[in-house]
Scaffold this motif. Structure first.
Motif, PDB file in Angstrom:
ATOM      1  N   GLN A   3       0.803  -1.209   0.000  1.00  0.00           N
ATOM      2  CA  GLN A   3       0.000   0.000   0.000  1.00  0.00           C
ATOM      3  C   GLN A   3       0.841   1.265   0.000  1.00  0.00           C
ATOM      4  OE1 GLN A   3      -2.589  -0.489   3.300  1.00  0.00           O
ATOM      5  NE2 GLN A   3      -3.756  -2.095   2.322  1.00  0.00           N
ATOM      6  N   PRO A   5       2.321   4.120  -1.716  1.00  0.00           N
ATOM      7  CA  PRO A   5       2.204   4.727  -3.047  1.00  0.00           C
ATOM      8  C   PRO A   5       3.519   5.270  -3.566  1.00  0.00           C
ATOM      9  CG  PRO A   5       1.273   6.177  -1.381  1.00  0.00           C
ATOM     10  CD  PRO A   5       1.636   4.889  -0.697  1.00  0.00           C
ATOM     11  N   ASP A   9       7.287   0.576  -9.297  1.00  0.00           N
ATOM     12  CA  ASP A   9       6.853  -0.746  -9.734  1.00  0.00           C
ATOM     13  C   ASP A   9       8.006  -1.734  -9.827  1.00  0.00           C
ATOM     14  OD1 ASP A   9       4.201  -0.022  -9.890  1.00  0.00           O
ATOM     15  OD2 ASP A   9       4.387   0.631 -11.971  1.00  0.00           O
ATOM     16  N   THR A  19      -2.087  -2.285  -5.460  1.00  0.00           N
ATOM     17  CA  THR A  19      -3.061  -1.368  -4.882  1.00  0.00           C
ATOM     18  C   THR A  19      -4.042  -0.939  -5.951  1.00  0.00           C
ATOM     19  OG1 THR A  19      -1.727   0.552  -5.413  1.00  0.00           O
ATOM     20  CG2 THR A  19      -1.343  -0.488  -3.262  1.00  0.00           C
ATOM     21  N   SER A  20      -5.109  -0.279  -5.542  1.00  0.00           N
ATOM     22  CA  SER A  20      -6.097   0.153  -6.530  1.00  0.00           C
ATOM     23  C   SER A  20      -5.483   1.125  -7.526  1.00  0.00           C
ATOM     24  CB  SER A  20      -7.307   0.769  -5.843  1.00  0.00           C
ATOM     25  OG  SER A  20      -6.940   1.925  -5.138  1.00  0.00           O
ATOM     26  N   HIS A  21      -4.522   1.947  -7.086  1.00  0.00           N
ATOM     27  CA  HIS A  21      -3.854   2.867  -8.008  1.00  0.00           C
ATOM     28  C   HIS A  21      -3.092   2.095  -9.088  1.00  0.00           C
ATOM     29  CE1 HIS A  21      -1.813   6.419  -9.451  1.00  0.00           C
ATOM     30  NE2 HIS A  21      -0.648   5.836  -9.252  1.00  0.00           N
ATOM     31  N   ALA A  22      -2.463   0.998  -8.710  1.00  0.00           N
ATOM     32  CA  ALA A  22      -1.705   0.192  -9.666  1.00  0.00           C
ATOM     33  C   ALA A  22      -2.623  -0.563 -10.616  1.00  0.00           C
ATOM     34  CB  ALA A  22      -0.793  -0.782  -8.928  1.00  0.00           C
ATOM     35  N   ASP A  24      -5.368   0.844 -11.949  1.00  0.00           N
ATOM     36  CA  ASP A  24      -5.974   1.788 -12.888  1.00  0.00           C
ATOM     37  C   ASP A  24      -5.493   1.466 -14.292  1.00  0.00           C
ATOM     38  OD1 ASP A  24      -7.104   3.119 -10.751  1.00  0.00           O
ATOM     39  OD2 ASP A  24      -5.633   4.754 -10.753  1.00  0.00           O
ATOM     40  N   ARG A  73      -1.861   0.047 -14.520  1.00  0.00           N
ATOM     41  CA  ARG A  73      -0.696   0.910 -14.297  1.00  0.00           C
ATOM     42  C   ARG A  73       0.483   0.124 -13.705  1.00  0.00           C
ATOM     43  NH1 ARG A  73      -0.946   6.233 -13.964  1.00  0.00           N
ATOM     44  NH2 ARG A  73      -3.163   6.190 -13.450  1.00  0.00           N
TER      45      ARG A  73
END
Length: 105
Positions: A3, A5, A9, A19-22, A24, A73
């Motif tokens: 988690q 941010p 990567d 995570t949810s950002h990754a 997207d 992402r």
């Protein structure tokens, strides 16, 4: 930590949850050339065969607007590497891979 941010990567362990950002979806490739649908399908084939989920944006009814291939992402760098390897190997490697997959059936 999965988690965090701020982590890049390339530092991420393959077994870590994204995570949810990754997750997207971002554009990996886009084109509005006449053959963009065919190229997008080939790109998706390379990604799918290597376990990277992808999404094709565009459609034959609006082909003049072009096509995009979207990936999570967190998988962009891996997807770019796979596409570079596929382009470097050329059509001969694609034909050999197809022949090998047909022999396995």
């Amino acid at each position: 930590m999965a988690q965090d941010p701020e982590r890049k990567d390339e530092e991420r362990d393959q077994d870590e949850l994204l995570t949810s950002h990754a997750l997207d979806m971002v554009a990996l490739w886009d084109s509005s050339n006449i053959d963009s649908e065919v190229e997008a399908d080939m790109i998706r084939g390379v990604l799918d065969s290597n376990g990277i989920p992808s999404l094709l944006v565009g459609g034959p009814e609006f082909s003049n607007l072009g096509f995009q291939v979207m990936v999570p992402r967190g998988k962009v760098m891996e997807a770019q590497r796979l596409l570079e390897e596929a382009r470097a190997a050329g059509p001969e490697a694609a034909a050999a891979g197809e022949l090998a997959s047909e022999e396995q059936k």
